[in-house]
Design a protein around this motif. Structure first.
Motif, mmCIF file in Angstrom:
data_model
loop_
_atom_site.group_PDB
_atom_site.id
_atom_site.type_symbol
_atom_site.label_atom_id
_atom_site.label_comp_id
_atom_site.label_asym_id
_atom_site.label_seq_id
_atom_site.Cartn_x
_atom_site.Cartn_y
_atom_site.Cartn_z
ATOM 1 N N ARG A 24 -3.699 9.492 -10.610
ATOM 2 C CA ARG A 24 -4.852 9.266 -9.736
ATOM 3 C C ARG A 24 -5.070 7.767 -9.536
ATOM 4 O O ARG A 24 -4.770 6.960 -10.426
ATOM 5 C CB ARG A 24 -6.115 9.891 -10.343
ATOM 6 N N TYR A 25 -5.589 7.385 -8.385
ATOM 7 C CA TYR A 25 -5.895 5.976 -8.119
ATOM 8 C C TYR A 25 -6.890 5.877 -6.968
ATOM 9 O O TYR A 25 -7.052 6.814 -6.175
ATOM 10 C CB TYR A 25 -4.631 5.194 -7.784
ATOM 11 N N GLN A 26 -7.546 4.736 -6.909
ATOM 12 C CA GLN A 26 -8.467 4.439 -5.812
ATOM 13 C C GLN A 26 -8.082 3.092 -5.217
ATOM 14 O O GLN A 26 -7.910 2.110 -5.954
ATOM 15 C CB GLN A 26 -9.914 4.389 -6.317
ATOM 16 N N LEU A 27 -7.925 3.033 -3.909
ATOM 17 C CA LEU A 27 -7.549 1.780 -3.259
ATOM 18 C C LEU A 27 -8.791 1.004 -2.820
ATOM 19 O O LEU A 27 -9.726 1.561 -2.244
ATOM 20 C CB LEU A 27 -6.677 2.052 -2.035
ATOM 21 N N ILE A 71 2.417 1.924 -3.474
ATOM 22 C CA ILE A 71 1.468 2.534 -4.418
ATOM 23 C C ILE A 71 1.396 4.036 -4.193
ATOM 24 O O ILE A 71 1.429 4.839 -5.139
ATOM 25 C CB ILE A 71 0.076 1.894 -4.267
ATOM 26 N N SER A 72 1.321 4.440 -2.925
ATOM 27 C CA SER A 72 1.270 5.869 -2.595
ATOM 28 C C SER A 72 2.500 6.596 -3.124
ATOM 29 O O SER A 72 2.397 7.672 -3.722
ATOM 30 C CB SER A 72 1.144 6.038 -1.083
ATOM 31 N N ASP A 73 3.663 5.979 -2.935
ATOM 32 C CA ASP A 73 4.918 6.600 -3.397
ATOM 33 C C ASP A 73 4.982 6.660 -4.922
ATOM 34 O O ASP A 73 5.303 7.705 -5.500
ATOM 35 C CB ASP A 73 6.121 5.824 -2.859
ATOM 36 N N GLY A 95 1.865 8.661 -6.432
ATOM 37 C CA GLY A 95 1.908 10.046 -5.979
ATOM 38 C C GLY A 95 3.024 10.837 -6.627
ATOM 39 O O GLY A 95 2.833 12.000 -7.025
ATOM 40 N N SER A 96 4.207 10.219 -6.759
ATOM 41 C CA SER A 96 5.347 10.924 -7.353
ATOM 42 C C SER A 96 5.131 11.221 -8.832
ATOM 43 O O SER A 96 5.754 12.130 -9.394
ATOM 44 C CB SER A 96 6.631 10.106 -7.174
ATOM 45 N N GLU A 111 0.837 -1.201 0.000
ATOM 46 C CA GLU A 111 0.000 0.000 0.000
ATOM 47 C C GLU A 111 0.876 1.258 0.000
ATOM 48 O O GLU A 111 0.599 2.227 -0.723
ATOM 49 C CB GLU A 111 -0.918 -0.008 1.222
ATOM 50 N N ALA A 112 1.946 1.233 0.794
ATOM 51 C CA ALA A 112 2.856 2.379 0.849
ATOM 52 C C ALA A 112 3.553 2.602 -0.489
ATOM 53 O O ALA A 112 3.756 3.744 -0.921
ATOM 54 C CB ALA A 112 3.879 2.168 1.961
ATOM 55 N N THR A 149 -9.243 -2.009 -0.358
ATOM 56 C CA THR A 149 -8.382 -2.686 0.616
ATOM 57 C C THR A 149 -9.111 -3.792 1.383
ATOM 58 O O THR A 149 -10.333 -3.796 1.504
ATOM 59 C CB THR A 149 -7.818 -1.682 1.636
#
Length: 344
Positions: A175-178, A165-167, A170-171, A162-163, A180
């Motif tokens: 756009r995305y939707q998780l 994907i954020s990195d 985000g970088s 999950e982390a 979980t």
């Protein structure tokens, strides 16, 4: 000081010296090579369900790259690939089992800074370069992770996946939707029913799940990986001799493939004029002596188990259910990262 007093003082000092020597001996690290030889088996800590790495059948038969590496280690140390005992460990106990001398070598965990510095373990060499990837239905006509902006992504909650994907997203301002869950099987069901665009996890795990899907051919693994997960054997900190044996067993598997030595041609390779080949096979040099092993230790590894390419093909490659490409796990001369240090 009279003679009696001198004798008494000398006796006291001898007792103190003997006590200190005994304490040092008790605290000394276990010589794993001697323990393995006395036991007649190498004890390997593995997982019982890690597709491609290690699995055990209902009949108790083990398979996978980690299993074959342990067989190679047994061939090197004891001359018998079957002189191995596999101990199934869960994530919470694996490093403690290594520290407590329950296992001689630990497999099935990726190499990170904290695991290499805080847990009393020392990683010997990478055996497999894995990483976080994505699986997607073919009918989406997406060929790259870079085309996933706006996608919904099934991922285990509160994990490094999950982390990552954020990195990664985000970088790149994607756009995305998780979507979980804390249960992997629930994520599989959600993805299979179309509840998310892609499913993410280690590439080896996704290849396994693709094989399990009823319509697996209708899904594809995207080529990129967004994290690094190098897997390899770890040993207890403090026994440099055993560390060297485990490291050079891994190197022998890779070096054999580099020199085109396989389980099927190794005996004919004894006639090779190449000094490199002859050193490796123990013909022109005794490279086992510095390791405390027999002269033909590398020969035994390849004759009994094979080279790295043979192992990869059986466990992850085209002869396995996962059918993964070599990719990063190819030889350095073929665009991969696998590279053996010189055998000299």
């Amino acid at each position: 000081m009279n003679i009696a007093v001198r004798v008494l003082v000398s006796s006291i000092w001898l007792c103190i010296l003997a006590l200190n020597t005994s304490i040092d001996a008790i605290g000394a690290p276990l010589n794993v090579l001697d323990a393995v030889r006395a036991r007649g088996k190498v004890v390997c800590g593995v997982q019982d369900h890690a597709p491609g790495f290690s699995e055990v059948s209902t009949r108790g038969v083990w398979s996978g790259m980690d299993i074959e590496f342990c067989s190679a280690l047994a061939a090197a140390v004891l001359g018998d690939r079957d002189a191995v005992k596999f101990l199934s460990l869960n994530a919470a106990d694996r490093f403690k089992s290594l520290q407590d001398n329950d296992v001689d070598v630990l497999l099935g965990t990726s190499w990170t800074l904290t695991r290499d510095t805080e847990l009393g373990a020392r990683f010997a060499a990478p055996l497999y370069y894995d990483g976080q990837g994505f699986i997607i239905p073919r009918n989406h006509s997406i060929a790259s992770v870079l085309e996933l902006s706006g996608a919904s992504i099934c991922v285990l909650v509160d994990t490094s996946d999950e982390a990552a994907i954020s990195d990664y997203f985000g970088s790149r301002k994607m756009r995305y939707q998780l979507i979980t869950s804390d249960r992997w099987e629930d994520l599989i069901k959600t993805y299979s029913s179309g509840g998310c665009t892609v499913l993410t996890g280690d590439m080896t795990l996704l290849a396994y799940e693709k094989n399990r899907l009823a319509n697996g051919a209708d899904h594809m693994l995207l080529p990129e990986m967004i994290s690094k997960e190098p897997y390899g054997p770890a040993v207890r900190l403090g026994d440099d001799g055993w560390f060297a044996i485990v490291r050079w067993t891994a190197m022998a598997l890779i070096a054999a493939e580099e020199m085109n030595i396989s389980s099927s041609n190794i005996d004919t390779m004894k006639a090779s004029p190449s000094h490199e080949v002859r050193r490796f096979l123990g013909l022109d040099a005794d490279l086992g002596a510095p390791l405390g092993l027999s002269r033909d230790w590398a020969y035994q590894i390849v004759r009994q188990v094979g080279n790295y390419g043979e192992i990869f093909d059986r466990t992850f490659g085209q002869s396995s259910p996962l059918k993964l490409e070599r990719g990063l796990n190819n030889l350095w001369s073929k665009g991969g990262l696998m590279y053996a240090e010189p055998f000299r």
